[in-house]
Write a protein that holds these residues in place. Structure first.
Motif, PDB file in Angstrom:
ATOM      1  N   PRO A   8     -11.645  17.063   9.464  1.00 33.07           N
ATOM      2  CA  PRO A   8     -12.271  15.820   9.020  1.00 33.07           C
ATOM      3  C   PRO A   8     -12.216  14.777  10.142  1.00 33.07           C
ATOM      4  CG  PRO A   8     -10.156  16.074   7.947  1.00 33.07           C
ATOM      5  CD  PRO A   8     -10.406  17.330   8.739  1.00 33.07           C
ATOM      6  N   GLN A   9     -13.280  14.033  10.268  1.00 33.86           N
ATOM      7  CA  GLN A   9     -13.368  12.990  11.295  1.00 33.86           C
ATOM      8  C   GLN A   9     -12.472  11.814  10.868  1.00 33.86           C
ATOM      9  OE1 GLN A   9     -16.067  12.437  13.798  1.00 33.86           O
ATOM     10  NE2 GLN A   9     -16.702  14.553  13.816  1.00 33.86           N
ATOM     11  N   ALA A  10     -11.738  11.288  11.800  1.00 37.09           N
ATOM     12  CA  ALA A  10     -10.865  10.150  11.520  1.00 37.09           C
ATOM     13  C   ALA A  10     -11.716   8.885  11.424  1.00 37.09           C
ATOM     14  CB  ALA A  10      -9.819   9.998  12.617  1.00 37.09           C
ATOM     15  N   LYS A  11     -11.556   8.168  10.324  1.00 38.94           N
ATOM     16  CA  LYS A  11     -12.336   6.949  10.134  1.00 38.94           C
ATOM     17  C   LYS A  11     -11.677   5.794  10.896  1.00 38.94           C
ATOM     18  CE  LYS A  11     -14.463   7.652   5.683  1.00 38.94           C
ATOM     19  NZ  LYS A  11     -14.658   7.083   4.357  1.00 38.94           N
ATOM     20  N   ASN A  12     -12.542   4.980  11.441  1.00 37.05           N
ATOM     21  CA  ASN A  12     -12.064   3.779  12.113  1.00 37.05           C
ATOM     22  C   ASN A  12     -11.800   2.724  11.039  1.00 37.05           C
ATOM     23  OD1 ASN A  12     -11.502   1.666  13.758  1.00 37.05           O
ATOM     24  ND2 ASN A  12     -13.417   1.722  14.908  1.00 37.05           N
ATOM     25  N   PRO A  13     -10.563   2.250  10.877  1.00 31.07           N
ATOM     26  CA  PRO A  13     -10.270   1.303   9.801  1.00 31.07           C
ATOM     27  C   PRO A  13     -10.931  -0.064  10.024  1.00 31.07           C
ATOM     28  CG  PRO A  13      -8.332   1.623  11.167  1.00 31.07           C
ATOM     29  CD  PRO A  13      -9.362   2.611  11.626  1.00 31.07           C
ATOM     30  N   LEU A  14     -11.262  -0.414  11.250  1.00 29.36           N
ATOM     31  CA  LEU A  14     -11.874  -1.709  11.519  1.00 29.36           C
ATOM     32  C   LEU A  14     -13.381  -1.687  11.332  1.00 29.36           C
ATOM     33  CD1 LEU A  14      -9.856  -2.814  14.682  1.00 29.36           C
ATOM     34  CD2 LEU A  14      -9.518  -3.499  12.322  1.00 29.36           C
ATOM     35  N   LEU A  17     -14.386  -3.315   8.184  1.00 26.91           N
ATOM     36  CA  LEU A  17     -13.967  -4.704   8.121  1.00 26.91           C
ATOM     37  C   LEU A  17     -15.012  -5.645   8.713  1.00 26.91           C
ATOM     38  CD1 LEU A  17     -11.621  -6.536   7.312  1.00 26.91           C
ATOM     39  CD2 LEU A  17     -10.704  -6.229   9.594  1.00 26.91           C
ATOM     40  N   PHE A  18     -15.684  -5.237   9.761  1.00 25.51           N
ATOM     41  CA  PHE A  18     -16.622  -6.100  10.461  1.00 25.51           C
ATOM     42  C   PHE A  18     -18.071  -5.722  10.180  1.00 25.51           C
ATOM     43  CE2 PHE A  18     -12.841  -6.408  13.265  1.00 25.51           C
ATOM     44  CZ  PHE A  18     -12.596  -7.756  13.082  1.00 25.51           C
ATOM     45  N   ASN A  19     -18.443  -5.686   8.950  1.00 27.12           N
ATOM     46  CA  ASN A  19     -19.848  -5.430   8.640  1.00 27.12           C
ATOM     47  C   ASN A  19     -20.558  -6.755   8.359  1.00 27.12           C
ATOM     48  OD1 ASN A  19     -19.160  -6.122   6.047  1.00 27.12           O
ATOM     49  ND2 ASN A  19     -19.076  -4.024   5.300  1.00 27.12           N
ATOM     50  N   GLN A  21     -22.156  -8.084   5.774  1.00 24.03           N
ATOM     51  CA  GLN A  21     -21.875  -8.815   4.532  1.00 24.03           C
ATOM     52  C   GLN A  21     -20.537  -9.553   4.615  1.00 24.03           C
ATOM     53  OE1 GLN A  21     -22.957  -5.553   4.370  1.00 24.03           O
ATOM     54  NE2 GLN A  21     -25.037  -6.034   3.686  1.00 24.03           N
ATOM     55  N   TRP A  22     -19.580  -8.909   5.199  1.00 26.24           N
ATOM     56  CA  TRP A  22     -18.261  -9.533   5.322  1.00 26.24           C
ATOM     57  C   TRP A  22     -18.343 -10.777   6.205  1.00 26.24           C
ATOM     58  CZ3 TRP A  22     -14.899 -10.528   9.376  1.00 26.24           C
ATOM     59  CH2 TRP A  22     -13.621 -10.916   9.008  1.00 26.24           C
ATOM     60  N   ILE A  23     -19.099 -10.685   7.299  1.00 28.93           N
ATOM     61  CA  ILE A  23     -19.246 -11.820   8.200  1.00 28.93           C
ATOM     62  C   ILE A  23     -19.937 -12.982   7.483  1.00 28.93           C
ATOM     63  CG2 ILE A  23     -20.371 -12.643  10.306  1.00 28.93           C
ATOM     64  CD1 ILE A  23     -19.851  -9.860  11.488  1.00 28.93           C
ATOM     65  N   LEU A  24     -21.026 -12.697   6.759  1.00 28.59           N
ATOM     66  CA  LEU A  24     -21.735 -13.743   6.029  1.00 28.59           C
ATOM     67  C   LEU A  24     -20.845 -14.382   4.970  1.00 28.59           C
ATOM     68  CD1 LEU A  24     -25.344 -12.360   5.487  1.00 28.59           C
ATOM     69  CD2 LEU A  24     -24.599 -14.187   6.993  1.00 28.59           C
ATOM     70  N   LYS A  25     -20.036 -13.562   4.334  1.00 33.09           N
ATOM     71  CA  LYS A  25     -19.160 -14.046   3.274  1.00 33.09           C
ATOM     72  C   LYS A  25     -18.087 -15.000   3.824  1.00 33.09           C
ATOM     73  CE  LYS A  25     -15.741 -11.889   0.624  1.00 33.09           C
ATOM     74  NZ  LYS A  25     -15.208 -10.701  -0.002  1.00 33.09           N
ATOM     75  N   ASN A  26     -17.679 -14.790   5.077  1.00 32.10           N
ATOM     76  CA  ASN A  26     -16.588 -15.572   5.652  1.00 32.10           C
ATOM     77  C   ASN A  26     -17.046 -16.663   6.635  1.00 32.10           C
ATOM     78  OD1 ASN A  26     -14.263 -14.375   4.397  1.00 32.10           O
ATOM     79  ND2 ASN A  26     -14.803 -12.521   5.510  1.00 32.10           N
ATOM     80  N   ILE A  27     -18.326 -16.966   6.666  1.00 32.35           N
ATOM     81  CA  ILE A  27     -18.817 -18.020   7.561  1.00 32.35           C
ATOM     82  C   ILE A  27     -18.149 -19.368   7.270  1.00 32.35           C
ATOM     83  CG2 ILE A  27     -20.850 -19.459   8.038  1.00 32.35           C
ATOM     84  CD1 ILE A  27     -22.458 -16.958   8.360  1.00 32.35           C
TER      85      ILE A  27
END
Length: 110
Positions: A8-14, A17-19, A21-27
């Motif tokens: 299984p490919q290791a997922k990048n945990p970050l 986090l930086f998508n 929608q998240w950026i717009l939500k935290n403006i």
């Protein structure tokens, strides 16, 4: 199946986090942090300016104190009797050696 497909490919945990929608939500939070940073920098500049003004005022106060002491000592020196006599000689004024005479006046009673 090949061996590469089984691991299984290791997922990048970050990555999640930086998508977008998240950026717009935290403006608003980012704007809040930006305002705090600007205020922090402005406060530092204001404190430096205040310290500079205090130092300049302290230097000016010391210079005025030195000037006051110098002028005071000059006045004390010039107000000595010998210095007053020397200053009044060109005007023709001299010290009287005699004791002063008290004048008495008689009142007329009506």
């Amino acid at each position: 199946m090949s061996e590469t497909e089984k691991i299984p490919q290791a997922k990048n945990p970050l990555k999640g986090l930086f998508n977008y929608q998240w950026i717009l939500k935290n403006i608003p939070f980012f704007l809040f942090l930006s305002v705090l940073a600007v205020l922090y920098i402005a406060n530092g500049h204001l404190a430096d300016k205040t310290v500079r003004n205090i130092n300049n005022t302290t230097k000016e106060l010391k210079e005025l104190q030195y000037e006051y002491k110098t002028l005071k000592s000059e006045v004390m020196f010039k107000s000595e009797e010998q210095q007053v006599i020397k200053a009044t000689e060109p005007l023709g004024l001299k010290v009287i050696k005699e004791t002063p005479v008290r004048l008495k006046s008689e009142r007329v009673n009506e």
